[in-house]
Motif scaffolding. Structure first.
Motif, PDB file in Angstrom:
ATOM      1  N   THR A 143      64.549  45.189  50.198  1.00  0.00           N
ATOM      2  CA  THR A 143      64.055  44.228  49.220  1.00  0.00           C
ATOM      3  C   THR A 143      65.164  43.247  48.860  1.00  0.00           C
ATOM      4  O   THR A 143      66.345  43.609  48.839  1.00  0.00           O
ATOM      5  CB  THR A 143      63.561  44.950  47.952  1.00  0.00           C
ATOM      6  N   MET A 180      56.891  39.217  46.869  1.00  0.00           N
ATOM      7  CA  MET A 180      56.597  40.088  45.736  1.00  0.00           C
ATOM      8  C   MET A 180      56.773  39.328  44.422  1.00  0.00           C
ATOM      9  O   MET A 180      57.801  38.687  44.207  1.00  0.00           O
ATOM     10  CB  MET A 180      57.561  41.287  45.714  1.00  0.00           C
ATOM     11  N   TYR A 216      55.294  50.056  47.181  1.00  0.00           N
ATOM     12  CA  TYR A 216      56.137  49.285  46.268  1.00  0.00           C
ATOM     13  C   TYR A 216      55.243  48.485  45.320  1.00  0.00           C
ATOM     14  O   TYR A 216      54.340  47.778  45.772  1.00  0.00           O
ATOM     15  CB  TYR A 216      56.996  48.280  47.043  1.00  0.00           C
ATOM     16  N   HIS A 239      57.154  40.246  56.374  1.00  0.00           N
ATOM     17  CA  HIS A 239      57.631  40.254  54.994  1.00  0.00           C
ATOM     18  C   HIS A 239      56.474  40.060  54.023  1.00  0.00           C
ATOM     19  O   HIS A 239      55.438  39.513  54.373  1.00  0.00           O
ATOM     20  CB  HIS A 239      58.709  39.180  54.779  1.00  0.00           C
ATOM     21  N   ILE A 240      56.700  40.557  52.812  1.00  0.00           N
ATOM     22  CA  ILE A 240      55.728  40.401  51.731  1.00  0.00           C
ATOM     23  C   ILE A 240      56.445  39.702  50.581  1.00  0.00           C
ATOM     24  O   ILE A 240      57.557  40.099  50.207  1.00  0.00           O
ATOM     25  CB  ILE A 240      55.208  41.780  51.259  1.00  0.00           C
ATOM     26  N   THR A 255      52.280  42.472  42.513  1.00  0.00           N
ATOM     27  CA  THR A 255      52.092  42.624  43.958  1.00  0.00           C
ATOM     28  C   THR A 255      52.364  44.076  44.358  1.00  0.00           C
ATOM     29  O   THR A 255      53.357  44.672  43.937  1.00  0.00           O
ATOM     30  CB  THR A 255      53.078  41.728  44.750  1.00  0.00           C
ATOM     31  N   HIS A 268      62.748  49.230  55.620  1.00  0.00           N
ATOM     32  CA  HIS A 268      62.362  48.355  54.514  1.00  0.00           C
ATOM     33  C   HIS A 268      63.567  48.014  53.660  1.00  0.00           C
ATOM     34  O   HIS A 268      64.438  48.842  53.429  1.00  0.00           O
ATOM     35  CB  HIS A 268      61.243  48.974  53.669  1.00  0.00           C
ATOM     36  N   LEU A 321      59.962  41.623  50.322  1.00  0.00           N
ATOM     37  CA  LEU A 321      60.054  42.960  50.933  1.00  0.00           C
ATOM     38  C   LEU A 321      60.020  42.756  52.438  1.00  0.00           C
ATOM     39  O   LEU A 321      59.040  42.247  52.979  1.00  0.00           O
ATOM     40  CB  LEU A 321      58.865  43.807  50.441  1.00  0.00           C
ATOM     41  N   GLY A 341      52.990  46.358  47.646  1.00  0.00           N
ATOM     42  CA  GLY A 341      53.340  46.285  49.069  1.00  0.00           C
ATOM     43  C   GLY A 341      53.311  47.675  49.681  1.00  0.00           C
ATOM     44  O   GLY A 341      53.694  48.651  49.025  1.00  0.00           O
ATOM     45  N   TYR A 342      52.877  47.736  50.925  1.00  0.00           N
ATOM     46  CA  TYR A 342      52.805  49.040  51.608  1.00  0.00           C
ATOM     47  C   TYR A 342      53.761  49.051  52.798  1.00  0.00           C
ATOM     48  O   TYR A 342      53.725  48.142  53.635  1.00  0.00           O
ATOM     49  CB  TYR A 342      51.367  49.280  52.096  1.00  0.00           C
TER      50      TYR A 342
END
Ligand code: M6P
Ligand code: ZN
Length: 187
Positions: A134, A118, A95, A115-116, A122, A132, A104, A124-125
């Protein structure tokens, strides 16, 4: 996509891919049961759109899509995607955030959520075997590009039934912009 499927344009401001092959529009009525508290919400409200450039669903091929999640909330929960596991469980995904502010969520099969955060730039993997989703936690459109194996497929069943173990909500008491990631209440 050109006739050989080799090139496509991406508008970095809007997130729209020129010559997309598939478009999905998800309104609240298309996401029954994904938000905890839908009471009183307009079921026609547009939550997100996806523009996808889909290659043949064969081993080795990659597809990609942009998603635009509009700002807003249903109950206390911020607008979000349905979220899915891949039908082909070993398929990962990348992403790239193009604009806005999002979260994410990445969940293991046994319900552990990371979580990431974003923002523009950014990357994201999402590793294999992880669900997953968002979430737009900002005031503008949250826009990102996703790249995934064409034969990955979407498995929504378990998420539709049980949700993610964490929800992303706005709480006035939280200092940092009111965004809180908290345990999903047990039904
Ligand atoms: C990303 C990709 C797509 C996905 C879309 C919306 O663009 O992961 O494959 O369809 O997000 O997410 P969902 O399918 O969970 O609604
Ligand atoms: Zn995916």
């Amino acid at each position: 996509m050109d006739e050989k499927g080799l090139v496509c344009g991406l508008d970095f401001d809007t997130g729209i891919l020129t010559n997309y092959t598939d478009k999905i529009e998800r309104r609240l009525k298309d996401m029954k049961g994904f938000f905890l508290d839908e009471e009183g919400a307009d079921e026609e409200v547009l939550i997100y759109e996806v523009f996808a450039v889909s290659a043949p669903k064969e081993e080795g091929q990659l597809s990609y899509a942009t998603t635009i999640i509009y700002p807003g909330k249903i109950g206390q929960e911020f607008f979000m995607t349905k979220g899915h596991y891949h039908r082909k469980e070993g398929a990962a995904e990348v992403y790239v955030c193009l604009g806005g502010k999002g979260i994410l969520l990445i969940q293991t099969k046994d319900g552990k959520v990371s979580h990431i955060e974003m923002e523009k730039g950014t990357v994201g993997y999402v590793p294999p075997h992880h669900a997953h989703r968002t979430v737009n936690v900002g005031k503008d459109n949250f826009v990102f590009l996703a790249v995934y194996p064409s034969d990955a497929g979407h498995d929504y069943g378990e998420i539709e039934e049980k949700g993610f173990s964490k929800i992303v909500v706005e709480e006035d008491s939280v200092v940092d912009g009111g965004v809180k990631i908290k345990d999903r209440p047990k039904d």
